[in-house]
Design an enzyme around this catalytic site. Sequence first.
Site, PDB file in Angstrom:
ATOM      1  N   GLY A 247       0.761  -1.241   0.000  1.00 36.35           N
ATOM      2  CA  GLY A 247       0.000   0.000   0.000  1.00 36.35           C
ATOM      3  C   GLY A 247       0.789   1.286   0.000  1.00 36.35           C
ATOM      4  N   GLU A 282       3.742  -6.787   1.801  1.00 38.11           N
ATOM      5  CA  GLU A 282       3.324  -7.104   0.428  1.00 38.11           C
ATOM      6  C   GLU A 282       3.390  -5.868  -0.470  1.00 38.11           C
ATOM      7  OE1 GLU A 282      -0.719  -8.412   0.926  1.00 38.11           O
ATOM      8  OE2 GLU A 282      -0.154 -10.242   1.996  1.00 38.11           O
ATOM      9  N   PRO A 283       4.524  -5.227  -0.589  1.00 42.19           N
ATOM     10  CA  PRO A 283       4.576  -4.019  -1.421  1.00 42.19           C
ATOM     11  C   PRO A 283       4.561  -4.335  -2.918  1.00 42.19           C
ATOM     12  CG  PRO A 283       6.763  -4.530  -0.604  1.00 42.19           C
ATOM     13  CD  PRO A 283       5.839  -5.562  -0.006  1.00 42.19           C
ATOM     14  N   ARG A 285       3.429  -1.431  -5.749  1.00 40.79           N
ATOM     15  CA  ARG A 285       3.720  -0.150  -6.408  1.00 40.79           C
ATOM     16  C   ARG A 285       5.067   0.455  -5.972  1.00 40.79           C
ATOM     17  NH1 ARG A 285      -0.589   3.184  -7.906  1.00 40.79           N
ATOM     18  NH2 ARG A 285      -1.825   2.066  -6.358  1.00 40.79           N
ATOM     19  N   TYR A 325      -8.804   5.787 -12.911  1.00 44.90           N
ATOM     20  CA  TYR A 325      -8.763   6.462 -11.599  1.00 44.90           C
ATOM     21  C   TYR A 325      -8.572   7.962 -11.712  1.00 44.90           C
ATOM     22  CZ  TYR A 325      -7.104   1.685 -10.640  1.00 44.90           C
ATOM     23  OH  TYR A 325      -6.929   0.334 -10.602  1.00 44.90           O
ATOM     24  N   CYS A 362     -10.962   4.670 -29.575  1.00 42.29           N
ATOM     25  CA  CYS A 362     -12.212   5.377 -29.845  1.00 42.29           C
ATOM     26  C   CYS A 362     -13.060   5.549 -28.588  1.00 42.29           C
ATOM     27  CB  CYS A 362     -12.990   4.641 -30.921  1.00 42.29           C
ATOM     28  SG  CYS A 362     -12.020   4.543 -32.417  1.00 42.29           S
ATOM     29  N   GLU A 363     -12.593   6.342 -27.678  1.00 45.32           N
ATOM     30  CA  GLU A 363     -13.325   6.670 -26.454  1.00 45.32           C
ATOM     31  C   GLU A 363     -12.830   8.014 -25.968  1.00 45.32           C
ATOM     32  OE1 GLU A 363     -14.369   4.299 -23.346  1.00 45.32           O
ATOM     33  OE2 GLU A 363     -13.974   2.370 -24.307  1.00 45.32           O
ATOM     34  N   TYR A 390       1.215  -1.277 -12.261  1.00 46.23           N
ATOM     35  CA  TYR A 390      -0.158  -1.250 -12.769  1.00 46.23           C
ATOM     36  C   TYR A 390      -0.248  -0.557 -14.131  1.00 46.23           C
ATOM     37  CZ  TYR A 390      -0.767  -2.453  -7.867  1.00 46.23           C
ATOM     38  OH  TYR A 390      -0.652  -3.060  -6.644  1.00 46.23           O
TER      39      TYR A 390
HETATM   40  N1  LLP Z   1      -1.611  -6.892  -1.014  1.00 45.03           N
HETATM   41  C1  LLP Z   1      -2.896  -6.945  -1.377  1.00 45.03           C
HETATM   42  C2  LLP Z   1      -3.788  -7.899  -0.714  1.00 45.03           C
HETATM   43  C3  LLP Z   1      -3.385  -6.098  -2.388  1.00 45.03           C
HETATM   44  O1  LLP Z   1      -4.662  -6.138  -2.716  1.00 45.03           O
HETATM   45  C4  LLP Z   1      -2.500  -5.185  -3.011  1.00 45.03           C
HETATM   46  C5  LLP Z   1      -2.968  -4.297  -4.081  1.00 45.03           C
HETATM   47  C6  LLP Z   1      -1.153  -5.174  -2.607  1.00 45.03           C
HETATM   48  C7  LLP Z   1      -0.750  -6.026  -1.597  1.00 45.03           C
HETATM   49  C8  LLP Z   1      -0.135  -4.251  -3.209  1.00 45.03           C
HETATM   50  O2  LLP Z   1      -0.453  -2.935  -2.959  1.00 45.03           O
HETATM   51  P1  LLP Z   1       0.567  -1.768  -3.384  1.00 45.03           P
HETATM   52  O3  LLP Z   1       1.794  -1.909  -2.530  1.00 45.03           O
HETATM   53  O4  LLP Z   1       0.875  -1.945  -4.814  1.00 45.03           O
HETATM   54  O5  LLP Z   1      -0.187  -0.531  -3.117  1.00 45.03           O
HETATM   55  N2  LLP Z   1      -4.566  -0.837 -10.006  1.00 45.03           N
HETATM   56  C9  LLP Z   1      -4.469   0.123  -8.928  1.00 45.03           C
HETATM   57  C10 LLP Z   1      -3.901  -0.485  -7.677  1.00 45.03           C
HETATM   58  C11 LLP Z   1      -4.656  -1.686  -7.177  1.00 45.03           C
HETATM   59  C12 LLP Z   1      -4.084  -2.287  -5.934  1.00 45.03           C
HETATM   60  C13 LLP Z   1      -4.717  -3.594  -5.632  1.00 45.03           C
HETATM   61  N3  LLP Z   1      -4.168  -4.271  -4.502  1.00 45.03           N
HETATM   62  C14 LLP Z   1      -3.670   1.332  -9.400  1.00 45.03           C
HETATM   63  O6  LLP Z   1      -3.236   1.334 -10.547  1.00 45.03           O
HETATM   64  O7  LLP Z   1      -3.489   2.278  -8.648  1.00 45.03           O
END
Ligand code: LLP
Length: 434
Positions: A247, A282-283, A285, A325, A362-363, A390
Amino acid sequence: MTLAAMRRAGTEDTLHVEEVALSEIATKFGTPCYVYSRRALTAAFTAYRDALQKHGVLARSLICYAVKANSNLAILNLFARLGAGFDIVSGGELARVIAAGGDPEKIVFSGVGKSRTEMHAALKAGIHCFNVESASELDQLSEVAGNVGYRAPVSLRVNPDVDAKTHPYISTGLKSAKFGIAYDQALSLYRHAAALPHIAVKGIDCHIGSQLLDPLPAAEATEKILALVDQLATAGIALEHIDLGGGMGIQYRSEEAAPTVADYLAPMLNKLKGRHEKLLFEPGRSLVGNAGLLLTRVEVLKHGEEKHFAVVDAAMNDLMRPALYDAWHDIVKVMQSGIPGDGAGDTANRTSLPYEIVGPVCESGDFLGHDRQLALAEGDLLAILSTGAYGMAMASNYNSRPRAAEVMVDGAAVHLIRRREDIAELFALESILP
Ligand code: LLP
């Protein structure tokens, strides 16, 4: 990549990733093309390790890269070599991690809807843990494990009911979300889990959302989770690990700063002082987002009645985040001053205009950036920054557009890590009626 992480060099002030000019990559591999930096990927992973080291918890920590952010095999392999574990959400991601040389014992399996086939595959692979998100999932997993004579290692994903203060589509920790088990129901579900013969209770898990810039919600969630861990211990259920999810947000706009990994993790890690449980993270991004960019070329400049459009060869199918988003990605010119004699006109005479940077799909929702002040000519190369996470992972073939090539820069070398799709491949799986 952010602009600050790159340098400009040469007569045209060409943007470079590590030692390689983006213009050379465009010539060699074409556009649109995702470009990643091995150095930046390594640095992002090292930043996590260093922060954990500083708090004295590295030895009992496992960084499980969230594969969904970018699942290219070369990236998975790079993290595997650095000692990472992986957070997966499907059988497809499981297969990718194994194909990339990841260690199944370092895999956690998240997600609200795992199929029995996926559960079976993960059990056979010998993963570290299933992050279970509902009572039904727990019973299904128990049944699948029983059928093959295994005990499934489990942690329950608990919803701490904390507002992550991020975009509603990527906020997951509120009571209203489809994710996790309600905080108040967790204790009784743990009791149930502990009594199931084919379930081995291992840990607890939470993930409250993505692109979080304020570290306090995560610290608050940690506190709530720890209270539950202690309650469970009192009830005779001792947990081996605490998984604090991913996150952590990254910088997307040059004028908006994001916390460093160390600063983001500090309030959370302070709450974990003096504990003995193994820690999982669980990183996604924050490991890949700023290690990549999307290279694209201006096809057409179009001056409408109200707006100026730069139609580029990348589109919403390549990068969905702006359309989905309303996300911001910095967009910069690769050559600060164009190439004299490139047919694009005299660069000195280009006027800087507020451009809508759009794709050919086309959007009207097909935009990559609104209102970007740029001096453009047709044929110019642009870099859409901070697109390592992503980006390609969410790309599609909408409008029958082949997905972009992906390359990884490593010092002065460039490696093709996914070739551009061929048109024929787009319909190779289809058949017409006899
Ligand atoms: N763990 C779980 C259970 C998750 O659902 C996610 C992301 C992560 C870890 C990794 O989160 P991060 O560290 O990447 O924030 N498509 C969206 C982001 C969707 C995230 C979904 N879950 C975007 O482009 O912003």
